[in-house]
Design an enzyme around this catalytic site. Structure first.
Site, PDB file in Angstrom:
ATOM      1  N   PHE A   1     119.412   3.882 -89.544  1.00  0.00           N
ATOM      2  CA  PHE A   1     120.212   4.865 -88.805  1.00  0.00           C
ATOM      3  C   PHE A   1     120.239   4.467 -87.339  1.00  0.00           C
ATOM      4  CE2 PHE A   1     118.677   7.327 -92.488  1.00  0.00           C
ATOM      5  CZ  PHE A   1     119.905   7.738 -92.982  1.00  0.00           C
ATOM      6  N   ALA A   2     121.353   4.771 -86.686  1.00  0.00           N
ATOM      7  CA  ALA A   2     121.500   4.367 -85.287  1.00  0.00           C
ATOM      8  C   ALA A   2     120.424   5.016 -84.423  1.00  0.00           C
ATOM      9  CB  ALA A   2     122.887   4.760 -84.780  1.00  0.00           C
ATOM     10  N   HIS A   3     119.956   4.262 -83.461  1.00  0.00           N
ATOM     11  CA  HIS A   3     118.954   4.749 -82.510  1.00  0.00           C
ATOM     12  C   HIS A   3     119.630   5.023 -81.168  1.00  0.00           C
ATOM     13  CE1 HIS A   3     115.333   4.947 -80.083  1.00  0.00           C
ATOM     14  NE2 HIS A   3     115.921   4.107 -79.238  1.00  0.00           N
ATOM     15  N   PRO A   4     119.352   6.079 -80.483  1.00  0.00           N
ATOM     16  CA  PRO A   4     118.503   7.213 -80.849  1.00  0.00           C
ATOM     17  C   PRO A   4     119.361   8.391 -81.294  1.00  0.00           C
ATOM     18  CG  PRO A   4     118.834   7.211 -78.463  1.00  0.00           C
ATOM     19  CD  PRO A   4     119.761   6.172 -79.046  1.00  0.00           C
TER      20      PRO A   4
ATOM     21  N   GLU B   1     118.089   9.490 -87.320  1.00  0.00           N
ATOM     22  CA  GLU B   1     117.110   8.400 -87.411  1.00  0.00           C
ATOM     23  C   GLU B   1     115.775   8.909 -87.967  1.00  0.00           C
ATOM     24  OE1 GLU B   1     115.508   4.926 -84.323  1.00  0.00           O
ATOM     25  OE2 GLU B   1     116.123   6.877 -83.581  1.00  0.00           O
TER      26      GLU B   1
END
Ligand SMILES: Cc1cc2nc3c(=O)[nH]c(=O)nc-3n(C[C@H](O)[C@H](O)[C@H](O)COP(=O)(O)OP(=O)(O)OC[C@H]3O[C@@H](n4cnc5c(N)ncnc54)[C@H](O)[C@@H]3O)c2cc1C
Length: 361
Positions: A332-335, A339
Site C-alpha cells: 500500500f502507498a506510503h504514507p 498502509e
C-alpha cells in the site's frame, strides 16, 4: 408531493401538500416508506417536546446542556458535534455499553474518545420521568445502578431507535403483511405478501443505511429485468461519522462467537500506522477476523481517521474472496492509512491446527 394511503389493493389516495387529493392506481407498487425516530414511552417526555435528529440538524441556538437519550450512532454523532460547538453533553444509555452491536473493546475506545472531549455517559440508566420543556429547562429523573438521580439540562435529543412509517396507511387493506415490529414482511427478492407490491429500504427491515436502501432498489430493478438477485448474501459495510470515525464490514468478535465460528483475531493500534503518526491522528485501532479453517477474511473494524475509506479496501478483498495474506503482502502507498492493513494482517496468528502440529513436531 403528498402523503399516500392505500384505500384498496393497488389504489392509493394521496393527500397533496398543496391541498386537495388524488387517487392513483398502478399495476406495480413499490413501498419505500422509511422510518422515524422512536420516542420512548416515558412520563413527561413527549410533553417536553424533545429534539429528534431532524430538529437537532436545524437548531439556530446552542443548547447549554444537551441530554442525549441513546448511545447509538445517531446519538454519538450529534453528541460529539454539539460538544464541539460548545454545549455540555450527557448521554443516557440503558445498556452496559455504547454502540450495542459492536465489540466491547470498540465501544470502550469510542467512550474513551468522547470522555476526553468532556462528554458524560451514564450506562445501565433508565429514564423514569421528564419535567420542563426542551429548549428551555428540563429535569430528567433516571434510575442508575447507584440509585435514582435527577439531571438538569436545557435540551433533550431522543436517539433511541427507529419506528417504521407503516402505521395508518391502509397496508392491511392492501394485503401487505407486517412483522411483529411493524416492518413490512418481504422475501429475499423484497416481494411483499400482496401480488406486485414490493418494499425496499428501512420499512422492509433492511439494514438501516442509505447504500442498502439503494441496493434494495437495484435488486428489485434487476429482478424485474429477469435477474435473480436476493438480499441474503449481502456484505454490509457501514461507517459512523464521529471524529475519528468507526467503520466495520463483516463479523465482529461477538457475532463470530454467537454463530459458533472460530476466528483468528489481529489488532493494531492506530498509533502504529505511519500515516497516523505523520498526521498525528493516533486515536483508535484496527481489528481483523480471519477464518481458522481457511484464510478468508471474516470481518474488519476500525476506529481511526479515514476509517470509512480503509474499510472499502477490506470490503473489496472480502468480495473477491482474497486470502488475508494478500493484504499482509500488499504494497500500500506510503504514507496512507490503508498502509496499516499490511501491518494488521501480518499480525494474524497461525491456525490453531497448525500450532498444535508444530508443537507435536
Ligand atoms: C441522523 C441520521 C444519520 C444517518 N447517517 C447515515 C449515514 O451516514 N450513512 C448511511 O448510510 N445512513 C445513514 N442514516 C440512515 C439513512 O438515512 C437511512 O437508512 C436511509 O435514509 C433509509 O432510506 P429509505 O429509502 O429506507 O427511507 P427514507 O430515506 O427515510 O425515505 C422514505 C421517504 O418516504 C416518505 N414517506 C413515508 N411515508 C409516506 C407516505 N405514506 N406517503 C408519502 N411519502 C411517505 C418519507 O417522508 C421519506 O421522505 C442516517 C440516519 C439518521 C437518522
Amino acid at each position: 408531493m403528498g402523503s399516500g394511503r392505500f384505500v384498496a389493493p393497488k389504489t392509493l389516495e394521496v393527500k397533496l401538500n398543496d391541498g386537495g387529493s388524488r387517487v392513483l392506481t398502478a399495476g406495480r407498487i413499490f413501498l419505500n416508506l422509511g422510518t422515524h425516530a422512536a420516542i420512548p414511552n416515558v412520563l413527561g417526555l413527549t410533553a417536553a417536546q424533545p429534539l429528534t435528529h431532524v430538529e437537532a440538524l436545524e437548531l439556530d441556538y446552542l443548547p447549554r446542556h444537551l441530554i442525549v437519550i441513546g448511545g447509538g450512532y445517531v446519538g454519538l454523532e450529534l453528541a460529539q458535534a454539539y460538544r464541539r460547538f460548545g454545549s455540555d453533553v450527557t448521554i443516557i444509555e440503558t445498556g452496559p455499553q455504547l454502540l450495542a452491536r459492536e465489540d466491547i473493546d470498540v465501544s470502550q475506545e469510542m467512550r474513551r474518545i468522547l470522555d476526553e472531549e468532556g462528554i458524560q455517559v451514564l450506562f445501565k440508566t433508565e429514564l423514569l420521568q421528564v419535567t420542563g420543556r426542551s429548549g428551555d429547562r428540563v429535569t430528567l429523573t433516571v434510575r442508575t445502578p447507584s440509585g435514582d438521580q435527577q439531571i438538569d439540562g436545557s435540551d433533550i435529543l431522543v436517539a433511541a431507535g427507529r419506528v417504521p412509517n407503516t402505521a395508518g396507511i391502509g397496508l392491511k387493506e392492501a394485503g401487505v403483511e407486517l412483522d411483529g415490529r411493524g416492518y413490512i414482511r418481504v422475501n429475499a427478492r423484497l416481494e411483499t405478501s400482496a401480488p406486485d407490491v414490493w418494499a425496499i429500504g428501512e420499512c422492509a427491515g433492511s439494514p438501516q443505511f442509505t447504500h442498502i436502501s439503494e441496493d434494495d432498489f437495484r435488486i428489485v430493478r434487476d429482478n424485474l429485468a429477469g435477474g435473480h438477485r436476493g438480499t441474503g448474501d449481502r456484505l454490509v459495510p457501514y461507517c459512523m461519522f464521529t471524529d475519528p470515525p468507526l467503520a466495520r464490514v463483516g463479523l465482529s468478535e461477538g457475532e463470530a462467537e454467537r454463530q459458533g465460528i472460530i476466528a483468528r483475531v489481529a489488532r493494531l493500534p492506530m498509533d502504529a500506522v505511519l500515516a497516523a503518526q505523520a498526521n498525528d491522528q493516533r486515536q483508535g485501532f484496527m481489528k481483523a477476523l480471519v477464518s481458522d479453517s481457511d484464510d478468508r477474511i471474516l470481518g474488519f473494524t476500525m476506529i481511526g481517521a479515514a476509517a470509512g475509506e480503509v474499510v472499502a479496501v477490506v470490503h473489496t478483498a472480502m468480495l473477491a474472496g482474497l486470502s488475508y495474506s494478500k493484504l499482509a503482502d500488499a504494497d500500500f502507498a506510503h504514507p496512507t492509512m490503508a498502509e496499516g492493513l499490511s501491518f494488521l494482517f501480518s499480525r494474524v496468528p497461525p491456525r490453531a491446527v497448525q500450532q498444535t502440529r508444530s508443537k507435536v513436531a
